[in-house]
Design a protein around this motif. Sequence first.
Motif, PDB file in Angstrom:
ATOM      1  N   LYS A 264       0.812  -1.216   0.000  1.00 45.27           N
ATOM      2  CA  LYS A 264       0.000   0.000   0.000  1.00 45.27           C
ATOM      3  C   LYS A 264       0.847   1.268   0.000  1.00 45.27           C
ATOM      4  O   LYS A 264       0.347   2.333  -0.357  1.00 45.27           O
ATOM      5  CB  LYS A 264      -0.939  -0.006   1.206  1.00 45.27           C
ATOM      6  N   ARG A 265       2.105   1.158   0.435  1.00 47.03           N
ATOM      7  CA  ARG A 265       2.985   2.326   0.483  1.00 47.03           C
ATOM      8  C   ARG A 265       4.341   1.949  -0.106  1.00 47.03           C
ATOM      9  O   ARG A 265       4.823   0.847   0.120  1.00 47.03           O
ATOM     10  CB  ARG A 265       3.176   2.820   1.928  1.00 47.03           C
ATOM     11  N   ASN A 289      -2.515  14.287   3.129  1.00 43.69           N
ATOM     12  CA  ASN A 289      -3.134  14.545   1.833  1.00 43.69           C
ATOM     13  C   ASN A 289      -4.295  15.515   2.019  1.00 43.69           C
ATOM     14  O   ASN A 289      -5.269  15.201   2.707  1.00 43.69           O
ATOM     15  CB  ASN A 289      -3.639  13.239   1.222  1.00 43.69           C
ATOM     16  N   ILE A 296      -0.512   9.824   5.515  1.00 40.60           N
ATOM     17  CA  ILE A 296      -0.491   8.972   4.320  1.00 40.60           C
ATOM     18  C   ILE A 296       0.947   8.609   3.921  1.00 40.60           C
ATOM     19  O   ILE A 296       1.177   8.060   2.847  1.00 40.60           O
ATOM     20  CB  ILE A 296      -1.215   9.648   3.134  1.00 40.60           C
ATOM     21  N   THR A 316       1.343   6.558   0.121  1.00 36.71           N
ATOM     22  CA  THR A 316       0.327   5.693  -0.475  1.00 36.71           C
ATOM     23  C   THR A 316       0.111   6.084  -1.936  1.00 36.71           C
ATOM     24  O   THR A 316       0.217   7.257  -2.299  1.00 36.71           O
ATOM     25  CB  THR A 316      -1.014   5.799   0.266  1.00 36.71           C
ATOM     26  N   GLU A 317      -0.208   5.107  -2.750  1.00 31.08           N
ATOM     27  CA  GLU A 317      -0.428   5.365  -4.175  1.00 31.08           C
ATOM     28  C   GLU A 317      -1.633   6.282  -4.382  1.00 31.08           C
ATOM     29  O   GLU A 317      -1.620   7.160  -5.252  1.00 31.08           O
ATOM     30  CB  GLU A 317      -0.643   4.044  -4.910  1.00 31.08           C
ATOM     31  N   ASP A 318      -2.678   6.120  -3.568  1.00 30.52           N
ATOM     32  CA  ASP A 318      -3.872   6.959  -3.700  1.00 30.52           C
ATOM     33  C   ASP A 318      -3.544   8.426  -3.433  1.00 30.52           C
ATOM     34  O   ASP A 318      -4.038   9.321  -4.127  1.00 30.52           O
ATOM     35  CB  ASP A 318      -4.961   6.491  -2.731  1.00 30.52           C
ATOM     36  N   ALA A 319      -2.707   8.676  -2.420  1.00 31.28           N
ATOM     37  CA  ALA A 319      -2.347  10.057  -2.093  1.00 31.28           C
ATOM     38  C   ALA A 319      -1.544  10.690  -3.219  1.00 31.28           C
ATOM     39  O   ALA A 319      -1.728  11.867  -3.547  1.00 31.28           O
ATOM     40  CB  ALA A 319      -1.566  10.090  -0.781  1.00 31.28           C
ATOM     41  N   SER A 321      -1.772  10.002  -6.350  1.00 33.37           N
ATOM     42  CA  SER A 321      -2.710  10.297  -7.441  1.00 33.37           C
ATOM     43  C   SER A 321      -3.496  11.572  -7.161  1.00 33.37           C
ATOM     44  O   SER A 321      -3.823  12.333  -8.084  1.00 33.37           O
ATOM     45  CB  SER A 321      -3.679   9.126  -7.631  1.00 33.37           C
ATOM     46  N   ALA A 322      -3.787  11.842  -5.880  1.00 31.27           N
ATOM     47  CA  ALA A 322      -4.553  13.040  -5.512  1.00 31.27           C
ATOM     48  C   ALA A 322      -3.730  14.309  -5.658  1.00 31.27           C
ATOM     49  O   ALA A 322      -4.277  15.407  -5.806  1.00 31.27           O
ATOM     50  CB  ALA A 322      -5.061  12.909  -4.079  1.00 31.27           C
TER      51      ALA A 322
END
Length: 347
Positions: A264-265, A289, A296, A316-319, A321-322
């Motif tokens: 996840k990270r 984030n 994150i 994190t990959e989501d952060a 991307s944001a």
Amino acid sequence: MNTFWEFLSARYPNSTTSTRHYWHADSASEQTLSDCNITALSQYGFVAVEGPDSSKFLQGQTTCDWRKIDTEHAALGSYCNIKGRMVMSFIAGMQTSDAVLLRLHADTGDSACATLAKYIVFSKAKIRNATAEYLAIGICGKNARSQLIQNIGIAPTASMTQVTDGKTVLVQLDDSGERFECWTPAAGAIELWTKLSAGATVIDSTHWEALNIAAGLGEICSTTQDTFIPQMLNYHVIGGVSFNKGCYTGQEVVARMQYRGKLKRRLYRAKILRSETVFEHLPGADLFNGDGPQSIGNLVSAVSRGKETELLAVLTEDAVSANDIHFANEPATLEILDLPYAIPSAK
């Protein structure tokens, strides 16, 4: 302070050592890298493991494969706790077949020795913090290898290879042969520095950390111990983990993440332009984030030049991307940069 550092203080009267243990040759001057550069790597220390069982002992404790490490081959590696979290990271080299040096952040040397000493009692080997006995000198630039050959007579020829005369160890860190670490006994460090620096530009050791950041090489220091598993620092990509060597401390967690888990990270390279020139965040500092209250990620390392800071952070990959990542109570956001190596696609 040993004789070598006293020598540097006398030779470079404007030199200082920061609270993060980086050596600054001249804090008041701007430095431009040349074709050959040299620095005293005050941030690093050493753990020595000596005896006929040295490699065998470390094979059962660390992430790298000691069957492939000898007086010609070095390796990146780490020691993890039973939860797979990194207690120390290191570059491993050998003076002889029975004498190992682990170059690591100096502020992790005591804890590394204390932890490993619990398990070495049944081996024909001894361990000690050898930071006071050895110095790490960094040499970089397109003429670095020729400078080493001219003054020492030997130099490695490929990334993570080494040469040694039984005392001093030279390790090549890159593929192009422009970055080397010289690990030398403190007793001969003054003479070696005098020879090598005669044909090189003397630079701060923060430049070395900047080169680590550019290379995507994250390392463990005292404020990040027990925080990351090796894959979070991309060690599975850059040669810091062997998955066919057998058991070692933390291996079950590391292997499960590799084959059954979803990471996840992971490590990212970034830069940030801030309003302040002083960057006060220590490795391990939380990142956030947007307005979210949940951390994150964490800072791994950073080097500042004026108001711009380049850094490595586990995020994190989501952060990512944001695209709104920042430190606590700071409006400036991170700009993600490319790493010099490819990251395998997530499962």
